[in-house]
Enzyme design. Structure first.
Site, PDB file in Angstrom:
ATOM      1  N   TYR A  94      -6.156   8.919   8.883  1.00 52.28           N
ATOM      2  CA  TYR A  94      -5.267   8.028   9.662  1.00 52.28           C
ATOM      3  C   TYR A  94      -5.650   6.548   9.333  1.00 52.28           C
ATOM      4  O   TYR A  94      -6.707   6.247   8.948  1.00 52.28           O
ATOM      5  CB  TYR A  94      -4.712   8.352  10.895  1.00 52.28           C
ATOM      6  CG  TYR A  94      -5.782   8.326  11.906  1.00 52.28           C
ATOM      7  CD1 TYR A  94      -6.310   7.035  12.162  1.00 52.28           C
ATOM      8  CD2 TYR A  94      -6.560   9.376  12.556  1.00 52.28           C
ATOM      9  CE1 TYR A  94      -7.635   7.023  13.253  1.00 52.28           C
ATOM     10  CE2 TYR A  94      -7.397   9.349  13.261  1.00 52.28           C
ATOM     11  CZ  TYR A  94      -7.876   8.126  13.857  1.00 52.28           C
ATOM     12  OH  TYR A  94      -9.037   8.159  14.705  1.00 52.28           O
ATOM     13  N   GLU A  95      -4.838   5.755   9.482  1.00 54.89           N
ATOM     14  CA  GLU A  95      -4.901   4.545   9.549  1.00 54.89           C
ATOM     15  C   GLU A  95      -5.284   3.916   7.956  1.00 54.89           C
ATOM     16  O   GLU A  95      -6.092   3.189   7.809  1.00 54.89           O
ATOM     17  CB  GLU A  95      -5.997   3.753  10.450  1.00 54.89           C
ATOM     18  CG  GLU A  95      -5.372   3.671  11.888  1.00 54.89           C
ATOM     19  CD  GLU A  95      -4.421   2.865  12.020  1.00 54.89           C
ATOM     20  OE1 GLU A  95      -4.134   1.623  11.433  1.00 54.89           O
ATOM     21  OE2 GLU A  95      -3.227   2.859  12.759  1.00 54.89           O
TER      22      GLU A  95
ATOM     23  N   LYS B  89       2.882 -12.051   5.296  1.00 59.44           N
ATOM     24  CA  LYS B  89       1.595 -11.153   5.797  1.00 59.44           C
ATOM     25  C   LYS B  89       1.485 -11.180   7.326  1.00 59.44           C
ATOM     26  O   LYS B  89       0.381 -11.350   7.751  1.00 59.44           O
ATOM     27  CB  LYS B  89       0.517 -11.463   5.181  1.00 59.44           C
ATOM     28  CG  LYS B  89       0.474 -11.265   3.619  1.00 59.44           C
ATOM     29  CD  LYS B  89      -0.707 -10.893   2.823  1.00 59.44           C
ATOM     30  CE  LYS B  89      -0.646 -10.514   1.547  1.00 59.44           C
ATOM     31  NZ  LYS B  89      -2.028 -10.902   0.855  1.00 59.44           N
TER      32      LYS B  89
ATOM     33  N   HIS C 113     -16.348   8.615   6.956  1.00 56.72           N
ATOM     34  CA  HIS C 113     -17.027   9.741   6.071  1.00 56.72           C
ATOM     35  C   HIS C 113     -18.283  10.139   6.609  1.00 56.72           C
ATOM     36  O   HIS C 113     -18.651  11.411   6.769  1.00 56.72           O
ATOM     37  CB  HIS C 113     -16.907   9.322   4.625  1.00 56.72           C
ATOM     38  CG  HIS C 113     -17.587  10.304   3.664  1.00 56.72           C
ATOM     39  ND1 HIS C 113     -16.978  11.276   3.391  1.00 56.72           N
ATOM     40  CD2 HIS C 113     -18.585  10.201   3.026  1.00 56.72           C
ATOM     41  CE1 HIS C 113     -17.767  12.190   2.789  1.00 56.72           C
ATOM     42  NE2 HIS C 113     -18.692  11.429   2.152  1.00 56.72           N
TER      43      HIS C 113
ATOM     44  N   GLN D 111       6.706   5.498  12.090  1.00 57.31           N
ATOM     45  CA  GLN D 111       6.610   4.891  10.655  1.00 57.31           C
ATOM     46  C   GLN D 111       6.689   5.780   9.685  1.00 57.31           C
ATOM     47  O   GLN D 111       7.493   5.948   8.839  1.00 57.31           O
ATOM     48  CB  GLN D 111       5.334   3.820  10.753  1.00 57.31           C
ATOM     49  CG  GLN D 111       5.493   3.176   9.391  1.00 57.31           C
ATOM     50  CD  GLN D 111       4.196   2.187   8.952  1.00 57.31           C
ATOM     51  OE1 GLN D 111       4.521   1.076   9.583  1.00 57.31           O
ATOM     52  NE2 GLN D 111       3.060   2.601   8.516  1.00 57.31           N
TER      53      GLN D 111
ATOM     54  N   GLU E  34      -5.702   6.414   4.106  1.00 59.76           N
ATOM     55  CA  GLU E  34      -6.500   7.453   3.458  1.00 59.76           C
ATOM     56  C   GLU E  34      -7.603   6.583   2.973  1.00 59.76           C
ATOM     57  O   GLU E  34      -7.417   5.638   2.227  1.00 59.76           O
ATOM     58  CB  GLU E  34      -5.644   8.179   2.483  1.00 59.76           C
ATOM     59  CG  GLU E  34      -6.119   9.490   2.272  1.00 59.76           C
ATOM     60  CD  GLU E  34      -7.192   9.512   1.292  1.00 59.76           C
ATOM     61  OE1 GLU E  34      -8.120  10.212   1.259  1.00 59.76           O
ATOM     62  OE2 GLU E  34      -7.106   8.662   0.367  1.00 59.76           O
TER      63      GLU E  34
ATOM     64  N   ALA F 126     -18.057   1.279  -6.254  1.00 59.93           N
ATOM     65  CA  ALA F 126     -18.427   0.097  -6.131  1.00 59.93           C
ATOM     66  C   ALA F 126     -18.344  -0.181  -4.604  1.00 59.93           C
ATOM     67  O   ALA F 126     -18.947  -0.939  -3.844  1.00 59.93           O
ATOM     68  CB  ALA F 126     -17.813  -0.878  -7.116  1.00 59.93           C
TER      69      ALA F 126
END
Lengths: 645, 645
Positions: free
Chosen positions: A404-405, A256, A367, A122, A407, A505
């Site tokens: 990946y998946e 979707k 993270h 992709q 950012e 938030a």
């Protein structure tokens, strides 16, 4: 405890059995330490093991159980990927979800039997995040009933798909479908890439590996270009969409269709990240109870470095996070399964809530996982920098998850969109319409936190404080956005001026959820000893996390200065209290030495002699005198000596 | 601007000349991209270049100018180290500082002429931080007048010294000196390791490379063991200490002989780290102005990703830090030179101040540099993960600085010791005795910050706020320590219970200094245009940094909620204001493409075609079909197809 981590005794015990089984099969073990191999050698080694797995899998695991397969892969193949990783993770699911029954009979069965190896292509060189701007085109030729795949410019090259470069001979390719000059947007096509016999690239196909990466180097991430490459019309995957021979496009019933696949992948990613964090912490915590350096009592021998408060502060809050993540991950997977059932019955209300949540979780967890792994590596001092620790490789693999998946900063914005919509409901007095995961946004805050008001404050007080913080920031950031729009900015411009605050938030909402998931799990635990240990870990967690975000609550007086001091004292108290259980808390993840691949993280603690053995076996020590010395350094010294004479 | 960065137009312009000179010398360029080479190939390549440098250096640089040599090395050898790095950085300085005149005549001259290659071997497998516990022993044999070097157990192996494993034939070795059963502590010895002709290890020497690391893999960090290995008495380095033939030990005149060497190394480290941060930011900022993804105005083309506030927030505060670090580094080097002069005249008052400061700076700068590099890498999205970006290598090299030359958390404690001593003076009403860099600890705080009180508040108000925060935390952490001691804990136990809070104080003190150094520099700038740009960057810096530590000032009402909002608004204002200058701000560092070694960071912006060219040239693409496919994957597929028949 392993049953808590692995969501039940059954899988926890299967993991043990699988590890024990593999321990007796040396052909499944690394033939030498992975850090000593070149990329080509690693790929060869991994391919060797794939063949073995293919042959003997049924003797070791129940292949229909994905978690057993996952554990087998962790033990045997490891974390750096393998030449067929995408075949099972993406190619087969794509065919399952998007190929028609007829197409599945033709291709899926071959894929399942491994007659062909495939991947999913992709992302392009020029576009990853903005899928609508993909540039590979598939133009329909009515005369021949073929699609003509083409790469019009260099940025349109497929770029990054795993196993595309060298291993796969097929790919499900996403391309913009053009029929009679009209662009029907991205569609998926089954595309043969290489000759099934020779494995040579087919004519019209430019294909190769994109080169070495930070990590994951056993995966041949690839590039792919098409030069007016023709495939039959029937290679368009037609489960939900269709193109008639005359070029008539038949739309899918609802748009979707891939929504739940993303939720699915992200839910499982959270657990995978928790495991990588736990790898690093297992290594660092074990090593810290072997390494002795410095004295606290000068009349005594040197202490284990785990006795230092700084070392505890480096490792224990991350241990708590690893548990929190695995609990949040398990809860999210269960939530996902419930939502899927509800969708079956036509109730889609929770899906948006869950999609937003998993976007935030993916970002926060990856993270904090990367941060925790790095701290674990540094907690090992100089030896953490050696590849013998293997932590740098774990970091490299885990940190890929930040990109990946989806950012991470884009993921946070997906959640922020949902939060802003929810804030709008609150503002409009329609709090009753809020989704269950954001219902707290409509509640009133107490005027102050009560975390220090009772001798042993309940976790509910902490949750309320986290809710206050997340609510305040969400409403304030949304207000900022609305304010810019009222002053005349377009929504997009206003959004861009508010994104940093909106993302804050999102993080706070996500961190609240992680705390809540941890609290819920601890409340469920029946065994009193287990409950006590987990409660201590949770106390460390809530105090550490709250100290980290306290500014939001200090600002408006919700938390007082003395409460902040209370939080600090609690933090240091629980660091010390957890110390005796620290090694058990990481051992409970039950990683075998083979799975950890770390000299520092050995269960038996024989670190130093094994570091020496490892070093002696490393490639540079094959000869006493390196070719670089013979060729350059010796002549350099010799000529200096000669010129002096 | 380059003159600001490189402390004067002279060196800035010499850098340009050196780069231009090297551009015309293809033999000095990488023969292929470093990420395509194995470790052995990289070492060979680096050795080739060392020979070239040795031969032609005088045509390109003034070899007596260390900064010119540094730049030459950055361009030609790069950041991953080289086989003779320690020869110049440690071996020669050690001989210079510690060998007697007679010894220098014998060895230093040979080292300077490169007749021998040496390194400095101190760290051991079991001990790095706690030098007093080193285990290598040098026992004096009065009969033969020799020292017998010995490695009594595996943890006593020398471990980590750069270039020890394969390249060096000599080392200055630190060992515990034992004479007639008495331990005289660590002393330095000149030790031959390998035969000068054959380069084979000498008898009694066990030596080799410690294996692959996170980065720095062109350096052969080594291990070294001694089996009753004898060296003459006169190989003890005797500039400051002496052993007579009969074993009489003559003490050095004063003990802290090495104090200034540490300060020296750390001062220069700060500048080196700033440059690595600037490398990564140059790459990410340039790429972010090439990469287009998504739209802000849907009627317009996709925007450069640098237009996104999130991207600016990821990069610009780190750009400000890179400037702040290089300014702080230059100031520290000047301070160091001043202190050296003062020491000559017997005034050592500033040395303790400076030693404490450089310990803190080393820790804060390396930590924030690593964080900033990682953010820069992630700002490049997927392509940041490719080694074509080279940022992961820059990260790997830079992050080593968090551990070597003093582990960061230990460094913070060195500073904390000084701060606690200073806090004790304040408490005792002896503030007048405070060193100049900690004098603010004795001052009274205003009751509130004034940062938002005037239309354009001066930087002095920000400095006062940072001072308030650092002072408060220092006094509070010291009070915590004293409190434990009053309750009966030993100093060491009390220290261990307070270390996390003490280290927080050290960080805040250091960050205050960095802000002040930045302010002082901007005040000195004469050119108005330059001053304006740097002032914007400084405004971004003070607001970003203050927001990060605001909790300390919110807690006691020094900062109000509305002031926090003011800080936030200022932050977002300056992100937007700096945007048009962002590329210039990184270009001002004037790194050549050869020095950056990054496809993404190319000055001409031709990223995509060069990524493609780079990928095609990568090792896996030498053949269309990998050996792993021929050997394993093809047979796997073939057997599946055959078994179906």
């Amino acid at each position: 405890m392993a049953a808590q981590i692995y969501s039940g005794e059954k899988y926890a015990s299967r993991r043990r059995e699988i590890s024990a089984n593999l321990a007796k099969r040396p052909e499944f073990h690394d033939s030498k330490p992975l850090p000593f191999m070149t990329r080509e050698e690693k790929i060869l080694e991994s391919s060797r093991k794939l063949t073995l797995i293919s042959k003997h899998m049924n003797e070791i695991i129940d292949p229909s159980d994905k978690r057993e397969l996952y554990h087998l892969n962790c033990e045997v193949l490891g974390i750096e990927g393998n030449p067929m990783a995408l075949h099972g993770d993406m190619f087969i699911p794509a065919l399952t979800a998007q190929a028609s029954d007829e197409q599945q009979e033709k291709w899926l069965s071959r894929a399942l039997r491994r007659e062909i190896i495939g991947t999913y292509a992709q992302t392009e060189l020029g576009h990853g995040t903005n899928l609508r701007k993909l540039e590979t085109i598939a133009t329909y030729d009515v005369d021949t009933q073929e699609f003509v795949l083409h790469t019009p410019q260099i940025t349109a090259l497929k770029w990054w798909p795993g196993n595309l470069g060298k291993s796969s001979n097929y790919a499900v390719v996403v391309a913009l479908m053009i029929i009679k000059g009209k662009n029907y947007g991205p569609q998926t096509f089954m595309v043969p890439l290489r000759d099934e016999k020779t494995h040579q690239p087919l004519k019209g196909i430019t294909i190769g590996d994109i080169g070495p990466k930070l990590a994951y180097n056993i995966v041949d991430n690839g590039f792919l270009g098409f030069d007016h490459y023709r495939i039959p019309r029937t290679n368009l995957l037609m489960r939900h969409t269709r193109v008639e021979p005359d070029g008539t496009f038949v739309k899918p019933p609802h748009a979707k269709i891939n929504y739940s696949a993303m939720v699915h992948v992200r839910s499982y990613m959270i657990t995978g990240q928790a495991i990588m964090l736990a790898y690093a912490l297992t290594i660092a915590t074990r090593y810290s109870s072997v390494r002795r350096q410095g004295q606290i009592d000068t009349t005594q021998p040197e202490v284990k470095v785990l006795e230092y408060q700084t070392q505890q502060h480096r490792l224990f809050p991350s241990i708590a996070r690893a548990y929190a993540f695995v609990f949040a991950g398990a809860e999210t997977v269960r939530l996902y399964e419930r939502v899927l059932q509800e969708v079956e019955t036509g109730n889609v209300s929770l899906m948006a809530d869950l999609h937003a949540l998993t976007s935030g979780l993916k970002s926060v967890v990856t993270h904090q996982t990367a941060q925790g792994i790095e701290q674990a590596r540094m907690a090992c001092g100089g030896h953490g920098y050696s590849q013998a620790s293997y932590i740098s490789e774990i970091f490299g693999v885990a940190v890929g998850g930040c990109t990946y998946e989806g950012e991470n900063l884009v993921m946070l914005q997906q959640l922020a969109r949902y939060l802003v919509k929810s804030a709008g409901l609150v503002q409009a007095g329609q709090s009753s319409k809020l989704g269950p995961l954001v219902a707290y946004l409509g509640a009133k805050s107490d005027s102050t936190s009560l975390i220090d008001r009772t001798p042993t404050p309940g976790f509910a007080e902490y949750v309320k404080t986290f809710q206050h913080i997340a609510r305040k920031q969400t409403l304030k950031a949304a207000q900022k956005l609305f304010g810019f729009m009222e002053k005349g900015d377009t929504r997009e411009v206003a959004w861009n001026k508010s994104t940093v605050e909106l993302n804050r938030a999102s993080r706070l909402h996500t961190r609240l959820y992680i705390v809540e998931a941890f609290v819920r799990r601890v409340e469920e635990v029946a065994d009193p000893r287990l409950k006590e240990v987990l409660t201590d870990l949770l106390r460390l967690h809530v105090n550490y996390e709250l100290l980290d975000v306290a500014a939001y609550a200090l600002e408006d007086g919700f938390l007082s200065s003395s409460q902040l001091d209370y939080i600090r004292e609690q933090l240091y108290f629980y660091l010390a209290k957890i110390r005796p259980n620290a090694v058990s808390l990481v051992d409970s993840w039950e990683f075998s030495d083979r799975e950890l691949r770390s000299v520092l993280g050995r269960r038996d603690g024989n670190v130093y002699e094994n570091l020496f053995a490892w070093a002696k076996a490393s490639p540079l020590n094959k000869t006493d005198v390196l070719p670089s010395v013979d060729k350059y350094l010796k002549p350099l010294m010799e000529s200096a000596r000669a010129s002096k004479l």
